[in-house]
Design an enzyme around this catalytic site. Structure first.
Site, PDB file in Angstrom:
ATOM      1  N   GLY A  74      23.521 -15.682 -35.670  1.00 39.04           N
ATOM      2  CA  GLY A  74      24.158 -15.262 -36.924  1.00 39.04           C
ATOM      3  C   GLY A  74      25.042 -16.388 -37.417  1.00 39.04           C
ATOM      4  N   GLY A  83      16.447 -16.371 -21.507  1.00 47.35           N
ATOM      5  CA  GLY A  83      17.603 -15.886 -22.258  1.00 47.35           C
ATOM      6  C   GLY A  83      18.311 -17.046 -22.913  1.00 47.35           C
ATOM      7  N   CYS A  84      19.336 -16.738 -23.687  1.00 46.81           N
ATOM      8  CA  CYS A  84      20.100 -17.792 -24.353  1.00 46.81           C
ATOM      9  C   CYS A  84      21.537 -17.303 -24.460  1.00 46.81           C
ATOM     10  CB  CYS A  84      19.528 -18.046 -25.746  1.00 46.81           C
ATOM     11  SG  CYS A  84      20.474 -19.244 -26.699  1.00 46.81           S
ATOM     12  N   HIS A  88      13.832 -25.505 -24.631  1.00 48.90           N
ATOM     13  CA  HIS A  88      14.784 -24.542 -25.203  1.00 48.90           C
ATOM     14  C   HIS A  88      15.954 -25.285 -25.873  1.00 48.90           C
ATOM     15  CE1 HIS A  88      17.104 -20.587 -24.861  1.00 48.90           C
ATOM     16  NE2 HIS A  88      18.045 -21.457 -25.210  1.00 48.90           N
ATOM     17  N   GLU A  89      16.503 -26.285 -25.186  1.00 46.52           N
ATOM     18  CA  GLU A  89      17.661 -27.006 -25.743  1.00 46.52           C
ATOM     19  C   GLU A  89      17.262 -27.850 -26.954  1.00 46.52           C
ATOM     20  OE1 GLU A  89      20.363 -25.845 -24.802  1.00 46.52           O
ATOM     21  OE2 GLU A  89      19.560 -24.890 -23.017  1.00 46.52           O
ATOM     22  N   HIS A 106      17.280 -25.851 -30.072  1.00 48.63           N
ATOM     23  CA  HIS A 106      18.629 -25.648 -30.629  1.00 48.63           C
ATOM     24  C   HIS A 106      18.993 -26.768 -31.600  1.00 48.63           C
ATOM     25  CE1 HIS A 106      20.285 -22.097 -28.768  1.00 48.63           C
ATOM     26  NE2 HIS A 106      20.025 -22.505 -27.543  1.00 48.63           N
TER      27      HIS A 106
END
Ligand code: CO
Length: 240
Positions: free
Chosen positions: A57, A157-158, A200-201, A204
């Site tokens: 968000g 997960g994160c 995953h990183e 981001h």
């Protein structure tokens, strides 16, 4: 924190490039929040780099992070950001942090799969997920290429989607290149779980989250069973 605040010029540069956004709520809600903050937290100043994970968000998680300018590699500012990332990574017992997750929109990642984490998983999970130790690695302006396109699907997960997990497909092996804090070019061949961490990183840094390509049917609240046994009296903490 204090040290970082002594560097307003650099902080300004970040916010000019890609940095923080102001909350886009209605002006009425905004004025209420301002009043509330002034009454209850008059001296609260919490600026990035944070010691918590920003949550889904937050627009920073959807922003493509800016390259770290070459002249800032091995600078006090970048070293402080990395130091804070490592601190947060270890405080929350996780395996990877990207700078946007602590409120800094720059292309820096840290990864670590410590020996001690072995005890957190059963032997069968450790092997099925192809987990292995990864020493602390900080990479500035990392670039990733896939070296084995076989895919594996596991729960992931994160910390920025706190309290949830889902199955995500990731490539088996990757090559990641980047610059170390000392300004040395480094490349690493990673496979299995460590390749997953790197993918995953890297996502981001491009404003992507695992929820964008998860198997939606497997999306799970990690404490759903406890919610039932405790009659709903469960909280997901955003601090530690
Ligand atoms: Co994450």
């Amino acid at each position: 924190m204090m040290q970082f605040q002594r560097l307003p010029a650099f902080a300004l540069k970040i916010s000019n490039q890609a940095g923080r956004f102001v909350c886009t709520s209605s002006s009425r809600a905004k004025s209420f929040r301002k009043m509330y903050q002034e009454v209850f937290t008059p001296n609260l100043v919490n600026k990035p780099p944070y010691e918590h994970f920003v949550q889904v968000g937050d627009p920073i998680l959807r922003t493509k992070a800016a390259e770290v300018p070459e002249e800032l590699v091995n600078s006090k500012e970048v070293n402080l950001i990395a130091e804070k990332m490592v601190k947060v990574l270890r405080k929350f017992d996780c395996v990877g942090v990207a700078a946007p997750q602590i409120g800094v929109s720059l292309r820096i990642i840290v990864m670590e799969f410590s020996e001690g984490l072995k005890d957190h998983f059963s032997k069968s999970i450790y092997e099925a997920r192809k987990m292995c130790t990864l020493p602390l690695t900080v990479l500035i302006n990392p670039v990733l290429s896939v070296t084995n396109y076989d895919k594996h699907k596991h729960h992931e997960g994160c910390m920025s989607v706190r309290g949830f997990s889902a199955e995500v497909e990731r490539y088996d092996s990757i090559l990641i290149k980047g610059t170390t804090l000392e300004g040395v070019e480094k490349e690493m061949q990673l496979s299995g779980w460590n390749a997953r961490i790197a993918q995953h990183e890297m996502d981001h840094l491009d404003g992507k989250l695992y929820i964008d390509h998860m198997d939606r049917a497997t999306f799970t609240c990690t404490c759903w069973e406890t919610v039932n046994t405790k009659g709903g009296r469960v909280e997901i903490p955003f601090y530690k």
